[in-house]
Scaffold this motif. Structure first.
Motif, short mmCIF file in Angstrom:
data_model
loop_
_atom_site.label_atom_id
_atom_site.label_comp_id
_atom_site.label_asym_id
_atom_site.label_seq_id
_atom_site.Cartn_x
_atom_site.Cartn_y
_atom_site.Cartn_z
N ARG A 63 0.83 -1.19 0.00
CA ARG A 63 0.00 0.00 0.00
C ARG A 63 0.87 1.24 0.00
O ARG A 63 1.99 1.24 0.47
CB ARG A 63 -0.86 0.03 1.26
CG ARG A 63 -2.24 -0.52 1.10
CD ARG A 63 -2.79 -0.82 2.47
NE ARG A 63 -2.56 0.31 3.36
CZ ARG A 63 -3.47 1.25 3.59
NH1 ARG A 63 -4.63 1.20 3.01
NH2 ARG A 63 -3.22 2.23 4.41
N LEU A 64 0.32 2.30 -0.53
CA LEU A 64 1.02 3.56 -0.52
C LEU A 64 -0.01 4.62 -0.23
O LEU A 64 -1.07 4.66 -0.85
CB LEU A 64 1.68 3.80 -1.88
CG LEU A 64 2.41 5.11 -2.06
CD1 LEU A 64 3.57 5.18 -1.10
CD2 LEU A 64 2.92 5.23 -3.48
N VAL A 75 -0.79 8.54 -0.24
CA VAL A 75 -0.32 9.83 -0.74
C VAL A 75 -1.11 10.92 -0.04
O VAL A 75 -2.33 10.84 -0.03
CB VAL A 75 -0.51 9.94 -2.26
CG1 VAL A 75 -0.14 11.33 -2.73
CG2 VAL A 75 0.33 8.91 -2.96
N SER A 121 -10.40 5.76 -0.08
CA SER A 121 -10.74 4.83 1.00
C SER A 121 -9.49 4.14 1.50
O SER A 121 -8.53 3.92 0.75
CB SER A 121 -11.74 3.80 0.51
OG SER A 121 -11.05 2.75 -0.12
N ALA A 122 -9.51 3.78 2.78
CA ALA A 122 -8.31 3.23 3.41
C ALA A 122 -7.97 1.86 2.86
O ALA A 122 -6.85 1.40 3.01
CB ALA A 122 -8.51 3.16 4.92
N SER A 149 -5.22 0.18 -2.61
CA SER A 149 -3.77 -0.09 -2.58
C SER A 149 -3.00 1.22 -2.66
O SER A 149 -1.97 1.39 -2.04
CB SER A 149 -3.33 -0.96 -3.74
OG SER A 149 -4.32 -1.83 -4.12
N LEU A 150 -3.49 2.17 -3.46
CA LEU A 150 -2.85 3.46 -3.57
C LEU A 150 -3.85 4.48 -3.03
O LEU A 150 -4.84 4.79 -3.68
CB LEU A 150 -2.49 3.75 -5.03
CG LEU A 150 -1.85 5.09 -5.34
CD1 LEU A 150 -0.59 5.26 -4.53
CD2 LEU A 150 -1.52 5.19 -6.82
N VAL A 151 -3.61 4.92 -1.81
CA VAL A 151 -4.55 5.83 -1.16
C VAL A 151 -4.14 7.26 -1.49
O VAL A 151 -3.02 7.66 -1.19
CB VAL A 151 -4.56 5.62 0.36
CG1 VAL A 151 -5.61 6.50 1.00
CG2 VAL A 151 -4.84 4.18 0.68
N ILE A 152 -5.01 8.01 -2.15
CA ILE A 152 -4.72 9.41 -2.46
C ILE A 152 -5.73 10.25 -1.71
O ILE A 152 -6.92 10.20 -1.99
CB ILE A 152 -4.80 9.67 -3.98
CG1 ILE A 152 -3.83 8.77 -4.72
CG2 ILE A 152 -4.53 11.13 -4.28
CD1 ILE A 152 -3.82 8.97 -6.20
#
Lengths: 466, 205
Positions: free
Chosen positions: A463-464, A466, B138-139, B142-145
């Motif tokens: 996970r990342l 930003v 949403s938490a 995989s890529l949380v923006i």
């Protein structure tokens, strides 16, 4: 040499970053929330037992406290196991299951007091022991299955296991008939088990794996009639097989509820895998048609329908196998009113089997509408978490499995509570987590473990933020 | 020890109250699921170009004339998303333009990482596996923006027949591949900017 290694290091550092940032930002936050909710749930469970004793006995004694503490201890063990093997698992499922299980034990204990049962005769003691066994099973599942995709390999094995489990009660000598339904197996005189409860998990795994492999032919082709696309005739095989299976459960095992549960589970998973409403319409037509034919031809199904439609008719009420139980349950719910008579202060024991099939009516009498809605809200939250896990899943098998497992709990609640409250004909299924019955507890705690495992895998992807 | 009626009544109501408090406690803990993740405000002075492009992405139909001017990639002139052109024409035009994009399509073999090229975490890398990558606020993505312009479940990168495709999950402000707003799942070329909110990234070897 050392120079090139130094140049390598910064290039490699960012790659490991997603994992490490997660550790830094979330130091077991989920597990701490879970621990807090779990302690509150254990507290409520203890309070329920104490209230039962105050209401029914007028004093507090320590018989069940020891066992209750043992149960709380086992749940905390599961929590500690989660801290090590599934640190990102959903934090709400375990407290909700614990609370439902504990309220169930308190209610069963209250019925025991009314019936004067103690020791190993007491259903509450047996229920507590079964809970311990079920939680131990859940811990084992958590430790053995480290990734839900392992189950994908055993798609057809689990389908086979489900069929075997369904057939077991029909084996002469092993099967037991309890109040008409032949869904039990017994070894010796005491240990009875309902293999159909475990079969629902095996079926969910089988459906998920099967549909992921074969859904293209079920979802892509078809003929358009009006506004809906209907499947080709040759693709109707699976649904017809399942229909035949559930009809044979109605005929040979004489169990309406189980048949509805399996068929409903298949329909919903088929709908989710293909996104076609025509499957649901087709399946519901098939099942309702089958049920109507069964109600015309099979005596026990006809009786169930009559009890449902004409419950308050004195003839039906007084008949052997009539609506006496159903109507007593309704009277109990009515007596409870808005706030209930209070734990230990009602008369739920008048209804036959108040601790298993009719535990919802007993709880409704003593906790009232407010308490019953709280219990329904707990089920709603549990199922919503399961759907959420399915929705967030990254692979199709996990998605289908998550939705299937939580939907089976929802459907079972609907069938039982709908039956008790006279929304649908009454069928003998257990209320998940609440009702007295070991097989149901074991199956539902395994569902809890699988959902926890799924939710951990979903969140444990790289996970990342930003 | 006998308990009075009044004590029992108080205990009974107290029990129901605690039961409901437990439920509301869970719902309170779930609030981010119900109402979406909390938005982190972008710093006012930091990266004004990013902010204005984000604004353009936020209100694409409000200023169709301004949008092409603000696009960072001048090689592609973006048609206003809310233009009167028939949707099918727009789609084919979009597919044709993206086919002209530089370099090869990203496949499971040649793309190994996702690199953030602009936004608060520019320069960060994210390893690509065979798993699909979900992108959103949403938490559980995989890529949380977390910014004002990203939807809860915004977009998804996935492998279709060994090619990395990007699919917009019906987001409010859209997903832009090389400056063009996506309407259908589209293959992603290597080293081509994908823009979501105020963050853009590329797939690289």
């Amino acid at each position: 040499m050392s120079n090139s290694r130094a140049a390598d290091a910064p290039a490699r550092a960012p790659k490991s970053k997603p994992g490490s940032t997660r550790r830094l930002h979330l130091p077991q936050k989920m597990r701490n929330v879970e621990l807090f909710l779990l302690l509150v749930a254990c507290g409520i469970n203890a309070a329920a037992v104490v209230l039962v004793q105050l209401g029914a006995l007028g004093h507090i004694d320590t018989t069940l406290v020891v066992l209750g503490a043992g149960l709380s201890g086992l749940v905390l063990c599961l929590h500690i196991v989660l801290r090590f093997v599934a640190r990102d698992a959903d934090p709400f499922i375990l407290p909700i299951a614990t609370l439902l299980n504990g309220i169930g034990i308190a209610m069963i204990y209250r019925i025991d007091i009314a019936n004067g049962d103690a020791g190993w005769d007491s259903a509450a003691v047996r229920q507590t022991v079964w809970s311990g066994l079920a939680i131990a099973c859940a811990i084992t599942v958590m430790l053995v299955i480290r990734n839900h995709r392992v189950l994908f390999r055993y798609t057809y094995v689990s389908g086979f296991v489900a069929v075997i489990l369904l057939l077991l009660p029909l084996v002469p000598g092993l099967g037991r008939e309890v109040s008409g339904a032949r869904v039990w197996i017994g070894i010796g005189s005491f240990a009875t088990f309902q293999p159909g409860e475990i079969a629902k998990i095996a079926l969910a795994i089988f459906f998920a794996g099967y549909l992921v492999r074969n859904r293209d032919s079920l979802s892509m082709v078809g003929r358009k009639v009006l506004w809906m696309k209907f499947p080709r005739l040759r693709d109707l095989g699976p649904i017809l097989v399942l229909w035949a299976l559930s009809m044979s459960v109605i005929i040979f095992q004489r169990d309406l509820g189980t048949a509805l549960l399996y068929f409903g589970l298949f329909l919903v998973m088929l709908y989710i895998a293909t996104g076609r409403l025509s499957w649901v319409l087709l399946g519901m037509t098939l099942f309702i048609g089958g049920a109507i034919i069964a109600s015309q031809t099979l005596d026990y199904v006809h009786g169930r329908f009559q009890n449902w439609l004409d419950a308050l008719n004195p003839d039906v009420y007084g008949a052997d196998g009539g609506s006496y139980q159903l109507v007593q349950g309704l009277f109990g719910l009515a007596k409870g009113g808005l706030l209930g008579t209070g734990l230990g202060q009602g008369r739920p024991e008048i209804t036959p089997v108040p601790q298993s099939d009719y535990i919802i009516a007993s709880l409704g009498e003593e906790l009232g509408l407010a308490g019953l809605f709280a219990i329904l809200a707990l089920y709603l939250l549990f199922v919503a978490r399961g759907f959420r896990i399915g929705f967030a899943g990254h692979d199709d098998f996990g998605k289908l499995l998550g939705v299937g497992l939580s939907f089976v709990v929802a459907l079972q609640c609907f069938i039982v509570i709908g039956g008790v409250t006279r929304v649908i004909p009454l069928t003998g299924l257990t209320t998940p987590f609440l009702a007295a019955g070991g097989s149901s507890l074991v199956a539902n705690w395994i569902i809890v473990a699988l959902l926890l495992r799924l939710s951990d895998t979903v969140r444990n992807q790289p996970r990342l933020v930003v | 020890m006998n308990v009075s009626e009044l004590t029992l009544l108080v205990l009974r109501l107290g029990f129901l109250l605690v039961l409901w408090l437990f439920i509301f406690g869970i719902v309170y803990a779930l609030r981010s699921d119900l109402f979406g993740q909390r938005v982190r405000k972008q710093p006012k002075d930091g990266a004004p170009a990013v902010a204005s492009a984000g604004l353009a992405a936020a209100f694409p139909s409000a200023m169709p004339a301004a949008a092409p001017v603000m696009q960072p990639a001048p090689a592609f002139v973006q048609p206003p998303p809310a233009s009167a052109a028939a949707p099918t024409e727009q789609l084919s035009a979009q597919a044709a333009k993206i086919d002209l994009g530089p370099g090869d399509k990203a496949t499971a073999q040649n793309a190994t990482r996702l690199v953030i090229t602009s936004g608060p975490k520019a320069g960060t890398e994210f390893p690509l596996t065979v798993e699909s990558v979900t992108i959103g606020r949403s938490a559980d993505s995989s890529l949380v923006i977390r910014d004002d312009y990203t939807s809860t479940h915004h977009a998804r990168l996935m492998l279709w027949n060994d090619k990395w495709m990007i699919q917009d999950l019906d987001s409010t402000n859209g997903t832009f591949l090389a400056g063009i707003r996506l309407a259908v799942p589209t293959p992603v070329p290597l080293n081509t900017t994908v823009k979501i909110g105020a963050t853009s990234f590329e797939l690289r070897r």
